[in-house]
Design a protein around this motif. Structure first.
Motif, PDB file in Angstrom:
ATOM      1  N   ALA A 115      -9.393   4.034  -5.122  1.00 51.29           N
ATOM      2  CA  ALA A 115      -9.598   2.678  -4.617  1.00 51.29           C
ATOM      3  C   ALA A 115     -11.074   2.372  -4.405  1.00 51.29           C
ATOM      4  O   ALA A 115     -11.426   1.261  -4.024  1.00 51.29           O
ATOM      5  N   ARG A 161      -8.445  -3.551  -6.966  1.00 58.47           N
ATOM      6  CA  ARG A 161      -9.162  -2.578  -7.804  1.00 58.47           C
ATOM      7  C   ARG A 161      -8.249  -1.418  -8.177  1.00 58.47           C
ATOM      8  O   ARG A 161      -8.109  -1.070  -9.347  1.00 58.47           O
ATOM      9  N   VAL A 162      -7.604  -0.822  -7.180  1.00 62.41           N
ATOM     10  CA  VAL A 162      -6.771   0.344  -7.464  1.00 62.41           C
ATOM     11  C   VAL A 162      -5.519  -0.068  -8.247  1.00 62.41           C
ATOM     12  O   VAL A 162      -5.075   0.656  -9.150  1.00 62.41           O
ATOM     13  N   TRP A 163      -4.970  -1.220  -7.940  1.00 57.74           N
ATOM     14  CA  TRP A 163      -3.724  -1.611  -8.606  1.00 57.74           C
ATOM     15  C   TRP A 163      -3.945  -1.920 -10.080  1.00 57.74           C
ATOM     16  O   TRP A 163      -3.139  -1.535 -10.920  1.00 57.74           O
ATOM     17  N   ALA A 223     -10.167  -4.076  -2.591  1.00 58.18           N
ATOM     18  CA  ALA A 223      -9.978  -2.671  -2.935  1.00 58.18           C
ATOM     19  C   ALA A 223      -8.571  -2.428  -3.475  1.00 58.18           C
ATOM     20  O   ALA A 223      -8.379  -1.626  -4.396  1.00 58.18           O
ATOM     21  N   PHE A 224      -7.586  -3.116  -2.897  1.00 64.42           N
ATOM     22  CA  PHE A 224      -6.224  -2.965  -3.411  1.00 64.42           C
ATOM     23  C   PHE A 224      -6.132  -3.482  -4.839  1.00 64.42           C
ATOM     24  O   PHE A 224      -5.502  -2.848  -5.699  1.00 64.42           O
ATOM     25  N   LEU A 284       1.290   3.310  -3.292  1.00 66.36           N
ATOM     26  CA  LEU A 284       0.146   3.956  -3.911  1.00 66.36           C
ATOM     27  C   LEU A 284       0.174   5.462  -3.689  1.00 66.36           C
ATOM     28  O   LEU A 284       0.958   5.973  -2.879  1.00 66.36           O
ATOM     29  N   SER A 310       0.809  -1.222   0.000  1.00 67.64           N
ATOM     30  CA  SER A 310       0.000   0.000   0.000  1.00 67.64           C
ATOM     31  C   SER A 310       0.839   1.268   0.000  1.00 67.64           C
ATOM     32  O   SER A 310       0.401   2.323  -0.471  1.00 67.64           O
ATOM     33  N   GLU A 364      -4.986   7.230  -2.138  1.00 66.69           N
ATOM     34  CA  GLU A 364      -5.411   5.836  -2.292  1.00 66.69           C
ATOM     35  C   GLU A 364      -5.056   5.024  -1.055  1.00 66.69           C
ATOM     36  O   GLU A 364      -5.863   4.196  -0.592  1.00 66.69           O
ATOM     37  N   LEU A 376      -7.717   2.976   1.430  1.00 65.42           N
ATOM     38  CA  LEU A 376      -7.593   1.591   1.870  1.00 65.42           C
ATOM     39  C   LEU A 376      -7.587   1.498   3.390  1.00 65.42           C
ATOM     40  O   LEU A 376      -8.236   0.617   3.973  1.00 65.42           O
ATOM     41  N   ARG A 393     -10.047  -4.752   2.347  1.00 64.82           N
ATOM     42  CA  ARG A 393      -8.872  -4.133   1.743  1.00 64.82           C
ATOM     43  C   ARG A 393      -8.268  -4.909   0.576  1.00 64.82           C
ATOM     44  O   ARG A 393      -7.847  -4.284  -0.412  1.00 64.82           O
TER      45      ARG A 393
END
Length: 245
Positions: A216, A189-191, A186-187, A167, A164, A171, A175, A183
């Motif tokens: 995120a 998703r953002v990654w 969601a991680f 990021l 994390s 973001e 998280l 989490r």
């Protein structure tokens, strides 16, 4: 050989693009500024195609691709690589009207250093593509403008805690505000959003992943000049596509 796995029955929340057949011309969400020629996505399931691809690969892939496949120690990773690259070459060959093995792929100059290791490109520049694969699944995009895709497995909780910090600060804060059980998804998703965008601009992870905010939460936040959307893929995975306006 069919290239596409059926879409999952229960896609996750968010603005989703189903990677289904026929490819996505009508299924894209109505994103502002999207050009009439839309990206097409294909989801390739390794398990469904690996036996056929083993026979196709020597006829379709370039020598260097076959050599790269042999470098994988795990047979599952090798099969996924072969499925992804056979699928990509067959799609590009169909779009270009040439035999898959004759498709010529080069590297654009890297935006960071100018060396020829940027995103893969076709010589005439009229068609753009992107490829991503994780164990068992591959995602392919073809578009009329630069495009990037990424597909990943949802990581274990300890991976989220370790990663994390790379990021964007906002973001990371998003998280941290979630319950621990939420989490990992969601991680992912953002990654995937972030890596799809970085592949689209041609830097990949050679650029600082903390520099751009993609979000995120359920709705992605596209960097200026780009469109960004999540892609519907089987449970336990997440995927995203980035398209230059």
């Amino acid at each position: 050989m069919p290239l596409v796995a059926p879409p999952p029955e229960a896609p996750p929340a968010g603005p989703l693009i189903p990677a289904s057949l026929p490819p996505l011309t009508a299924a894209l969400p109505r994103l502002p500024g999207l050009r009439p020629v839309r990206p097409q996505l294909w989801l390739v399931a390794t398990e469904a195609h690996q036996d056929t691809v083993t026979r196709y690969a020597p006829l379709v892939l370039a020598t260097e691709e076959l050599a790269r496949a042999e470098e994988f120690r795990r047979s599952g990773d090798r099969a996924t690589y072969l499925c992804a690259h056979v699928g990509l070459r067959r799609l590009l060959g169909a779009h270009l009207g040439v035999a898959p093995r004759t498709v010529s792929v080069a590297r654009a100059p890297c935006p960071c250093c100018g060396e020829p290791h940027g995103r893969p490109v076709l010589p005439d520049g009229r068609l753009h593509f992107s490829l991503s694969h994780c164990e068992g699944l591959s995602l392919i995009a073809v578009a009329s403008t630069p495009v990037g895709v990424d597909i990943e497995r949802v990581p274990a909780p300890h991976t989220v805690a370790e990663a994390s910090e790379v990021l964007h600060p906002a973001e990371s804060a998003e998280l941290a505000a979630l319950a621990p059980a939420l989490r990992p998804a969601a991680f992912a998703r953002v990654w995937t959003r972030k890596e799809a965008y970085l592949k689209g601009i041609g830097t990949g992870l050679g650029a600082d992943p903390s520099a751009e905010y993609v979000g995120a939460g359920p709705l992605p936040s596209a960097p200026p000049g780009w469109l960004l959307a999540d892609v519907s893929v089987p449970a336990g995975h997440h995927a995203a596509v980035a398209l230059r306006r």
